[in-house]
Design an enzyme around this catalytic site. Structure first.
Site, PDB file in Angstrom:
ATOM      1  N   LYS A 180       0.636  -1.207   0.197  1.00 53.16           N
ATOM      2  CA  LYS A 180      -0.139  -0.143   0.042  1.00 53.16           C
ATOM      3  C   LYS A 180       0.680   1.601  -0.384  1.00 53.16           C
ATOM      4  O   LYS A 180       1.717   1.697   0.780  1.00 53.16           O
ATOM      5  CB  LYS A 180      -0.755   0.441   1.178  1.00 53.16           C
ATOM      6  CG  LYS A 180      -1.982  -1.892   0.926  1.00 53.16           C
ATOM      7  CD  LYS A 180      -2.511  -0.665   2.324  1.00 53.16           C
ATOM      8  CE  LYS A 180      -1.962  -1.273   3.698  1.00 53.16           C
ATOM      9  NZ  LYS A 180      -2.460  -1.954   4.671  1.00 53.16           N
ATOM     10  N   THR A 211      -9.909   8.693   7.978  1.00 54.99           N
ATOM     11  CA  THR A 211      -9.492   7.552   7.563  1.00 54.99           C
ATOM     12  C   THR A 211      -9.078   6.447   9.148  1.00 54.99           C
ATOM     13  O   THR A 211      -8.355   5.113   8.148  1.00 54.99           O
ATOM     14  CB  THR A 211      -7.918   7.861   6.682  1.00 54.99           C
ATOM     15  OG1 THR A 211      -6.711   8.872   7.357  1.00 54.99           O
ATOM     16  CG2 THR A 211      -7.834   9.213   6.178  1.00 54.99           C
ATOM     17  N   GLY A 213      -8.470   2.872  10.635  1.00 54.79           N
ATOM     18  CA  GLY A 213      -9.591   1.961   9.948  1.00 54.79           C
ATOM     19  C   GLY A 213      -9.461   1.069   8.285  1.00 54.79           C
ATOM     20  O   GLY A 213     -10.359   0.490   8.427  1.00 54.79           O
ATOM     21  N   THR A 214      -8.647   2.202   7.590  1.00 52.96           N
ATOM     22  CA  THR A 214      -8.601   1.934   6.521  1.00 52.96           C
ATOM     23  C   THR A 214      -7.981   0.156   5.872  1.00 52.96           C
ATOM     24  O   THR A 214      -8.198  -0.357   5.122  1.00 52.96           O
ATOM     25  CB  THR A 214      -8.002   2.929   5.153  1.00 52.96           C
ATOM     26  OG1 THR A 214      -6.495   3.507   6.443  1.00 52.96           O
ATOM     27  CG2 THR A 214      -8.035   3.599   5.498  1.00 52.96           C
ATOM     28  N   GLY A 215      -6.669   0.350   6.400  1.00 53.49           N
ATOM     29  CA  GLY A 215      -6.109  -1.211   6.568  1.00 53.49           C
ATOM     30  C   GLY A 215      -7.024  -2.484   6.831  1.00 53.49           C
ATOM     31  O   GLY A 215      -7.060  -3.303   6.187  1.00 53.49           O
ATOM     32  N   CYS A 216      -7.900  -2.045   8.215  1.00 55.35           N
ATOM     33  CA  CYS A 216      -8.992  -3.040   8.561  1.00 55.35           C
ATOM     34  C   CYS A 216      -9.532  -3.326   7.897  1.00 55.35           C
ATOM     35  O   CYS A 216      -9.964  -4.619   7.048  1.00 55.35           O
ATOM     36  CB  CYS A 216      -9.132  -3.300   9.670  1.00 55.35           C
ATOM     37  SG  CYS A 216      -7.815  -2.689  11.107  1.00 55.35           S
TER      38      CYS A 216
END
Length: 267
Positions: A180, A211, A213-216
């Site tokens: 990412k 933003t 929580g984007t990875g989860c």
């Protein structure tokens, strides 16, 4: 119900930490799964006390509690895909890797090392266990650039470095690496590769600091699409589209960084 037959949606399991603020972790995973049309299930590995300002503390669950949750869900219900997130300690990484390696469903590993606020969520000594035990059972690993560096010592300065990072991650054993690149300057690009084919996903950059929580959310969306029958590149494409919309609709919460909007398609 009359003659209507009710069919069970595909099932997806998240093995991760709880986020009391509801924006990341298990809570983000389950919201994402619902939005993607699958049935979400959870194995909680750690409990965090966190809000929009950061993580004030975390407590991992005993290994036997994590193993019992895994056995319970996989033994009776089963799953079409698994997503792993915050696993906190070497022993928990070990237990999860062992059970999932035996089970055989596709696994999306989000190698969570640190929170949005810079709080460490993985014990230093667990990085090695993640490297040697969990990544080899991953179908897709989804590290951000900081996690790439933590796992491989490869530091990415610009888009040209993404493939080098991906190759270093693939060397640890996952079938696919999704690197990412969102924290690089310029238009955000993510690189997906299995070593043979390469896919680049560009997205517009939204001027929105909410933003959390984007990875989860991305990893859960990928797992959901795999459960629905997509191949990996298609699952990542669909997941990226969902997450980009969720970021665009992120909203303020508390005094700090707000979450992405998991329900943006319904609003």
């Amino acid at each position: 119900m009359g003659d209507m037959t009710v069919s069970t949606p595909p099932r997806v399991l998240t093995v991760a930490g709880s986020d009391s603020g509801g924006g990341a972790g298990i809570q983000a995973d389950l919201k994402t799964m619902m939005a993607m049309g699958v049935h979400g299930m959870s194995v909680i590995a750690a409990v965090t006390a966190q809000n929009s300002l950061g993580v004030q503390g975390y407590w991992e669950l005993p290994p036997e509690a994590v193993r019992a949750q895994l056995d319970s869900v996989l033994g009776d219900i089963g799953t079409q895909a698994v997503k792993t997130g915050m696993l906190a300690s070497p022993v928990l990484v070990e237990v999860v890797a062992e059970v999932l390696g035996r089970y055989g469903a596709p696994v999306v590993v989000d190698p969570v090392g640190v929170s949005k606020h810079g709080d460490s969520l993985l014990a230093e000594e667990a990085v090695e266990t993640m490297r040697t035990r969990l990544l080899p059972v991953a179908t897709v690993a989804t590290p951000n650039l900081w996690e790439v560096e933590q796992l491989t010592s490869v530091k990415v300065e610009d888009e040209n470095g993404l493939r080098r990072a991906a190759d270093a991650v693939l060397a640890l054993g996952p079938k696919w690496a999704l690197i990412k690149g969102g924290h690089l300057p310029g238009a955000p690009v993510d690189l997906l590769t299995d070593g043979a084919e390469e896919h680049r996903f560009a997205a517009e950059r939204h001027d929105n600091r909410h933003t959390h929580g984007t990875g989860c959310t991305l990893a859960s969306a990928i797992a959901s699409r795999l459960a629905l029958g997509n191949d990996v590149p298609e699952a990542v494409r669909a997941a990226k589209e969902y997450v980009t919309g969720a970021i665009a609709h992120g909203f303020p919460l508390g005094e700090g960084i707000g979450p992405v909007d998991h329900a943006w398609r319904w609003r």
